[in-house]
Design a protein around this motif. Structure first.
Motif, PDB file in Angstrom:
ATOM      1  N   LEU A  56       0.926  -1.104   0.061  1.00 52.75           N
ATOM      2  CA  LEU A  56      -0.033   0.000   0.109  1.00 52.75           C
ATOM      3  C   LEU A  56       0.748   1.195  -0.043  1.00 52.75           C
ATOM      4  O   LEU A  56       0.611   2.266  -0.452  1.00 52.75           O
ATOM      5  CB  LEU A  56      -0.787   0.024   1.059  1.00 52.75           C
ATOM      6  N   ILE A  57       1.996   1.146   0.708  1.00 51.17           N
ATOM      7  CA  ILE A  57       2.821   2.455   0.777  1.00 51.17           C
ATOM      8  C   ILE A  57       3.693   2.780  -0.681  1.00 51.17           C
ATOM      9  O   ILE A  57       3.491   3.846  -1.132  1.00 51.17           O
ATOM     10  CB  ILE A  57       3.917   2.159   1.779  1.00 51.17           C
ATOM     11  N   LEU A  58       3.898   1.625  -1.347  1.00 53.76           N
ATOM     12  CA  LEU A  58       4.387   1.785  -2.794  1.00 53.76           C
ATOM     13  C   LEU A  58       3.483   2.221  -3.689  1.00 53.76           C
ATOM     14  O   LEU A  58       3.602   2.966  -4.468  1.00 53.76           O
ATOM     15  CB  LEU A  58       4.991   0.207  -3.179  1.00 53.76           C
ATOM     16  N   LEU A  59       2.170   1.637  -3.474  1.00 51.15           N
ATOM     17  CA  LEU A  59       0.991   1.968  -4.558  1.00 51.15           C
ATOM     18  C   LEU A  59       0.621   3.401  -4.291  1.00 51.15           C
ATOM     19  O   LEU A  59       0.406   3.991  -5.190  1.00 51.15           O
ATOM     20  CB  LEU A  59      -0.223   0.912  -4.040  1.00 51.15           C
ATOM     21  N   SER A  60       0.471   3.788  -2.870  1.00 56.03           N
ATOM     22  CA  SER A  60       0.165   5.362  -2.651  1.00 56.03           C
ATOM     23  C   SER A  60       1.076   6.265  -3.418  1.00 56.03           C
ATOM     24  O   SER A  60       0.645   7.183  -3.884  1.00 56.03           O
ATOM     25  CB  SER A  60      -0.269   5.383  -1.304  1.00 56.03           C
ATOM     26  N   GLU A  61       2.431   5.976  -3.256  1.00 58.33           N
ATOM     27  CA  GLU A  61       3.347   6.796  -3.820  1.00 58.33           C
ATOM     28  C   GLU A  61       3.344   7.009  -5.176  1.00 58.33           C
ATOM     29  O   GLU A  61       3.275   8.004  -5.685  1.00 58.33           O
ATOM     30  CB  GLU A  61       4.758   6.605  -3.036  1.00 58.33           C
ATOM     31  N   GLN A  62       3.123   5.759  -5.784  1.00 62.52           N
ATOM     32  CA  GLN A  62       3.114   5.673  -7.335  1.00 62.52           C
ATOM     33  C   GLN A  62       1.879   6.228  -7.829  1.00 62.52           C
ATOM     34  O   GLN A  62       1.902   7.009  -8.729  1.00 62.52           O
ATOM     35  CB  GLN A  62       3.263   4.333  -7.854  1.00 62.52           C
ATOM     36  N   ALA A  63       0.809   6.283  -6.867  1.00 60.15           N
ATOM     37  CA  ALA A  63      -0.474   6.912  -7.525  1.00 60.15           C
ATOM     38  C   ALA A  63      -0.384   8.369  -7.357  1.00 60.15           C
ATOM     39  O   ALA A  63      -0.630   9.221  -8.204  1.00 60.15           O
ATOM     40  CB  ALA A  63      -1.694   6.524  -6.293  1.00 60.15           C
ATOM     41  N   ASP A  64       0.267   8.965  -6.308  1.00 63.20           N
ATOM     42  CA  ASP A  64       0.739  10.445  -6.342  1.00 63.20           C
ATOM     43  C   ASP A  64       1.372  10.839  -7.504  1.00 63.20           C
ATOM     44  O   ASP A  64       1.342  12.072  -8.079  1.00 63.20           O
ATOM     45  CB  ASP A  64       1.451  10.871  -5.083  1.00 63.20           C
ATOM     46  N   MET A  65       2.553   9.930  -7.980  1.00 58.34           N
ATOM     47  CA  MET A  65       3.428  10.377  -8.860  1.00 58.34           C
ATOM     48  C   MET A  65       2.496  10.438 -10.370  1.00 58.34           C
ATOM     49  O   MET A  65       2.802  11.321 -11.113  1.00 58.34           O
ATOM     50  CB  MET A  65       4.377   9.243  -9.289  1.00 58.34           C
TER      51      MET A  65
END
Length: 374
Positions: free
Chosen positions: A234-243
């Motif tokens: 989820l941490i990886l996913l959320s950061e990539q979503a922001d990008m």
């Protein structure tokens, strides 16, 4: 001599269980720990490369053995998917592929992105097969007394693959990244919530005094995986979503990365739940300690490795030295356990047939040979 060698080889092929992919999960997970160590060092990176090479090699070998088993002994297909235990641990296959893919990406980064992208789509299809088909089949073959933490395997395939999909999205163009993040979020939600439901069933069994038998005690570590890897993914996913949103013109993300905030907060909650399952697993093994070595002992590695992954990410996001140290301690422990288990597995499976004898006994307990039936 050659005749005996062929006989022993085909014996191992016939009784090759999907649980063997748990070994790949542990070794490739150890590679991921070393390649993403919170306190990196060149010598750790080199050891990580060795673990990755071994894990990737075993992944290919075990896939080949699985295909050979199903082709040479067609009755084993039914035995695998109708067995109350072996059907569930088939989830080790997509989890091992996702773990090896993630380790490959950690080692080669963008150079392996397209290869990992292709492999990942095949693995996503395999996850749906495990989470939907295998789960439904297993429901019709389980008895209440058969229930242990292995019921979480089919759901966990989604959680682990969602994390790998999010890692791949980092290196893909925007026109591919959106679809990857969307499927990753769907799989994450599906996997985490279904895993939570399965964990509740297992917890109910513990509360009612039906602790797993000693030979299944190590499965108590399995519920750690979906929540540790769920936090990490989820941490990886959320950061990539922001990008992704930032690249599409949502400039407010620069000032308020809402996805990253939500991902970090929920990730901390999931890690907290994973900590509970670590305590429950230790208690389960102390209450009914495993007495005989089996391939299931590799459950000591990958589920715990997910806590190291998640703690390392939390330490990075919040710049917490404490979480980084904790991640390093847990990760180092997993790497050392994997090395010891590798030596024991070599002795029990290559130099002898003890592990395969256990699988044979498990199969015959559900599917007696023809001579027993008559």
């Amino acid at each position: 001599m050659i005749k005996n060698f062929n006989k022993e080889l085909f014996y191992r092929v016939k009784y090759f269980s999907p649980a063997w992919f748990g070994m790949v999960m542990g070794i490739s997970g150890s590679a991921g720990i070393l390649l993403n160590y919170p306190f990196p060092a060149r010598w750790l990176h080199r050891i990580g490369i060795a673990y990755w090479g071994l894990g990737a090699g075993l992944q290919l070998l075990f896939l080949l053995l699985t295909v050979l088993r199903f082709c040479l002994y067609r009755e084993t297909v039914r035995q695998c998917f109708m067995h109350p235990m072996h059907s569930l641990v088939f989830g080790c296959v997509p989890i091992s592929i996702a773990t090896t893919t993630a380790a490959t990406l950690a080692l080669f980064e963008g150079r392996a992105a397209w290869v990992c992208y292709i492999v990942n789509w095949f693995n996503i299809a395999l996850c749906f097969f495990c989470a939907w088909v295998v789960t439904m089949v297993s429901l019709t073959h389980h008895k209440r007394t058969d229930i242990n933490a292995s019921i979480i395997f089919p759901a966990a395939t989604f959680v682990v693959t969602a994390a790998t999909t999010s890692a791949i999205a980092k290196y893909m163009p925007d026109k591919y990244r959106g679809n990857l993040l969307l499927i990753a979020l769907i799989m994450w939600g599906h996997g985490v919530f279904l895993s939570s439901a399965c964990a509740c069933v297992y917890l109910w069994r513990m509360f009612t005094g039906l602790l797993p038998k000693s030979d299944a005690a190590v499965t108590a570590f399995l519920p750690i995986g979906p929540f540790g890897q769920g936090a990490y993914g989820l941490i990886l996913l959320s950061e990539q979503a922001d990008m992704y949103f930032l690249n599409r013109g949502y400039s407010i993300i620069n000032e308020f990365p809402i996805c990253a905030y939500i991902g970090a907060a929920v990730g901390c909650m999931l890690v907290g739940f994973a900590f509970f399952w670590m305590i429950a697993a230790v208690y389960g093994c102390l209450a009914a300690p495993p007495k005989k070595f089996g391939v299931a002992w590799w459950a000591f590695t990958f589920p715990v490795a997910t806590v190291s992954f998640a703690s390392g990410e939390i330490g990075r996001v919040f710049d917490s030295l404490g979480f980084k140290i904790f991640s390093a301690i847990v990760g180092t422990t997993v790497v050392l356990i994997a090395f010891v288990l590798l030596l024991v597995t070599f002795q029990k499976a290559v130099l002898s047939t003890q592990v395969f004898d256990i699988t044979k006994a498990e199969v015959y307990a559900v599917f007696p040979p023809e001579e027993v039936k008559t």
